[in-house]
Design a protein around this motif. Structure first.
Motif, mmCIF file in Angstrom:
data_model
loop_
_atom_site.group_PDB
_atom_site.id
_atom_site.type_symbol
_atom_site.label_atom_id
_atom_site.label_comp_id
_atom_site.label_asym_id
_atom_site.label_seq_id
_atom_site.Cartn_x
_atom_site.Cartn_y
_atom_site.Cartn_z
ATOM 1 N N ILE A 1 0.874 -1.178 0.000
ATOM 2 C CA ILE A 1 0.000 0.000 0.000
ATOM 3 C C ILE A 1 0.904 1.219 0.000
ATOM 4 C CG2 ILE A 1 -1.810 1.259 1.219
ATOM 5 C CD1 ILE A 1 -2.519 -1.516 2.497
ATOM 6 N N MET A 2 0.878 1.946 -1.099
ATOM 7 C CA MET A 2 1.772 3.082 -1.308
ATOM 8 C C MET A 2 1.027 4.374 -0.977
ATOM 9 S SD MET A 2 4.117 3.750 -4.693
ATOM 10 C CE MET A 2 2.800 4.390 -5.719
ATOM 11 N N VAL A 3 1.592 5.164 -0.072
ATOM 12 C CA VAL A 3 0.930 6.363 0.440
ATOM 13 C C VAL A 3 1.803 7.587 0.175
ATOM 14 C CG1 VAL A 3 0.013 7.514 2.489
ATOM 15 C CG2 VAL A 3 -0.216 5.027 2.252
ATOM 16 N N ASP A 4 1.201 8.613 -0.403
ATOM 17 C CA ASP A 4 1.887 9.881 -0.643
ATOM 18 C C ASP A 4 1.254 10.934 0.250
ATOM 19 O OD1 ASP A 4 2.937 12.308 -1.662
ATOM 20 O OD2 ASP A 4 3.252 11.371 -3.615
ATOM 21 N N LEU A 5 1.983 11.369 1.270
ATOM 22 C CA LEU A 5 1.429 12.288 2.267
ATOM 23 C C LEU A 5 1.169 13.690 1.720
ATOM 24 C CD1 LEU A 5 3.502 11.257 5.417
ATOM 25 C CD2 LEU A 5 1.167 10.622 4.827
ATOM 26 N N ARG A 6 1.635 13.981 0.509
ATOM 27 C CA ARG A 6 1.302 15.263 -0.108
ATOM 28 C C ARG A 6 -0.172 15.304 -0.501
ATOM 29 N NH1 ARG A 6 6.059 15.076 -4.487
ATOM 30 N NH2 ARG A 6 5.324 12.910 -4.454
ATOM 31 N N TYR A 7 -0.778 14.121 -0.633
ATOM 32 C CA TYR A 7 -2.175 14.028 -1.073
ATOM 33 C C TYR A 7 -3.049 13.239 -0.098
ATOM 34 C CZ TYR A 7 0.589 15.039 -5.237
ATOM 35 O OH TYR A 7 1.490 15.577 -6.108
ATOM 36 N N TYR A 8 -2.453 12.354 0.672
ATOM 37 C CA TYR A 8 -3.190 11.530 1.628
ATOM 38 C C TYR A 8 -3.190 12.251 2.976
ATOM 39 C CZ TYR A 8 -4.718 7.319 4.137
ATOM 40 O OH TYR A 8 -5.423 6.407 4.910
ATOM 41 N N LYS A 9 -4.329 12.795 3.370
ATOM 42 C CA LYS A 9 -4.399 13.639 4.562
ATOM 43 C C LYS A 9 -5.124 12.945 5.704
ATOM 44 C CE LYS A 9 -2.287 16.878 2.340
ATOM 45 N NZ LYS A 9 -0.852 17.083 2.578
ATOM 46 N N LYS A 10 -4.819 11.662 5.886
ATOM 47 C CA LYS A 10 -5.368 10.905 7.001
ATOM 48 C C LYS A 10 -4.220 10.329 7.814
ATOM 49 C CE LYS A 10 -9.364 9.507 4.208
ATOM 50 N NZ LYS A 10 -10.127 8.358 3.646
#
Length: 379
Positions: free
Chosen positions: A337-346
């Motif tokens: 599961i790949m998460v980009d914190l620039r767009y994922y705000k949870k």
């Protein structure tokens, strides 16, 4: 006398004629709204309001519009870049031209953001119920320092990464790839010449180095087939405006004898999900920026499954460097599961619990780690 007068004023007549013709051509020629070479949208004609006129934003918008839509703009932008280069101003656009046609973004500076990000990661790792791994990718300017121009700012990636590592708690298993990359770059091209990202070879080398620390056995290079795509110009090329440089090649590494339908990619940005049975989104190869061929570029959350892999579930918190590395990591993890914190705000901590992940990997380039303020969303 008449002939002498004509000769006397001929340069002025020619100059005025040139200005008139140039202006006429400017107004009648079609206007593009996008620059393929610079990979950006060109300025629109500004909206006129009395408020914008009073505060100067309308005039500023006019300047931007005229600059972006000047006749033969690409020629003049390229000529300006070449002129600055030959007059000794290499790097004036934030990009150095080195030997062997390498382009180098100027070096990353130390910043308070690096220290703050170390604190965020420590805070997350203190309460994490699963192993936390991290690696920081050095810049091409540091790794390929032998190809830098004579005059350049110093690249201190080793110092920055070492200092950052020392700020991390013992709860984080840090994998330092810097010196291994430095040595490998003597014989292999680990970074693109026209782009700041690593090549697929660079991503593969990182995958190998992560294996010992993360407890998986990397798949041997001989197990992959390589497809080469010509004509890639990256972000460094766009910024430099050195249009005469040759393009890069993108390599797509695929596991030989991979069972059909064993791979699935699902992209979710809060709207309708995008699904694929490949790590490579080949439609992106038709675009000016071809790097998004890897997992379709930047998205908030991407789920990658490989039914042929034996490992468990890994969460990767990352920047765009990870996109070329995931096809390799996916050979050892059944789900990533790949998460980009620039767009994922949870909360990532909540995601870890919901997904029952086995481990988490933070993979960042030093450039982004020194400027990204979104790691606060880890916890």
């Amino acid at each position: 006398m008449k002939i002498k007068n004509i000769i006397k004023y001929l340069p002025a007549v020619i100059f005025c004629g040139f200005i008139f013709a140039f202006a006429l051509f400017y107004f009648v020629s079609p206007k593009s709204d996008y620059s393929a070479q610079e990979k950006r949208k060109l300025s629109d004609f500004p909206e006129f309001t009395l408020e914008k006129l009073a505060d100067g934003t309308f005039q500023s918008g006019i300047d931007d519009y005229l600059s972006d839509h000047i006749t033969a703009r690409n020629f003049f932008v390229g000529f300006s870049a070449e002129y600055e280069l030959v007059t000794g101003r290499n790097g004036s656009k934030g990009i150095y031209l080195g030997s062997d046609s390498y382009l180098f973004p100027k070096p990353t500076k130390d910043s308070e953001i690096l220290s703050q990000n170390a604190e965020y990661i420590n805070e997350y790792a203190e309460y994490s119920s699963i192993p936390v791994y991290m690696t920081v990718i050095p810049s091409t300017g540091y790794i390929n320092s032998d190809k830098l121009p004579f005059n350049h700012e110093e690249y201190k990636d080793n110092e920055l990464i070492s200092s950052f590592k020392n700020k991390l708690s013992e709860n984080i298993k840090f994998i330092d790839v810097t010196e291994a990359f430095k040595e490998k770059a003597k014989s292999e091209q680990l970074y693109y010449k026209t782009d700041h990202h690593w090549t697929s070879k660079g991503a593969f080398e990182c995958y190998n180095l992560l294996g010992n620390a993360m407890g998986y056995e990397p798949v041997d290079e001989s197990e992959f087939s390589v497809e080469t795509i010509d004509g890639f110009y990256g972000t460094s090329y766009s910024k430099s405006a050195l249009w005469t440089l040759p393009p890069d090649k993108i390599e797509l590494w695929s596991r030989k004898n991979q069972p059909e339908d064993s791979v699935s990619v699902e992209i979710s940005d809060g709207g309708e999900a995008i699904s694929s049975d490949s790590y490579f989104f080949r439609e992106q190869l038709k675009n000016d920026d071809k790097y998004p061929v890897f997992l379709d570029g930047n998205h908030s959350l991407v789920r990658i499954k490989n039914s042929n892999a034996k490992g468990g579930r890994l969460i990767v918190v990352k920047d765009s460097y990870a996109h070329a590395a995931i096809p390799f990591l996916s050979q050892n993890y059944s789900e990533i599961i790949m998460v980009d914190l620039r767009y994922y705000k949870k909360d990532v901590s909540a995601l870890v619990e919901d997904e029952k992940a086995d481990a988490i990997l933070l993979l960042y380039s030093i450039d982004n780690l020194a400027t990204d303020k979104n790691l606060a969303y880890l916890y």
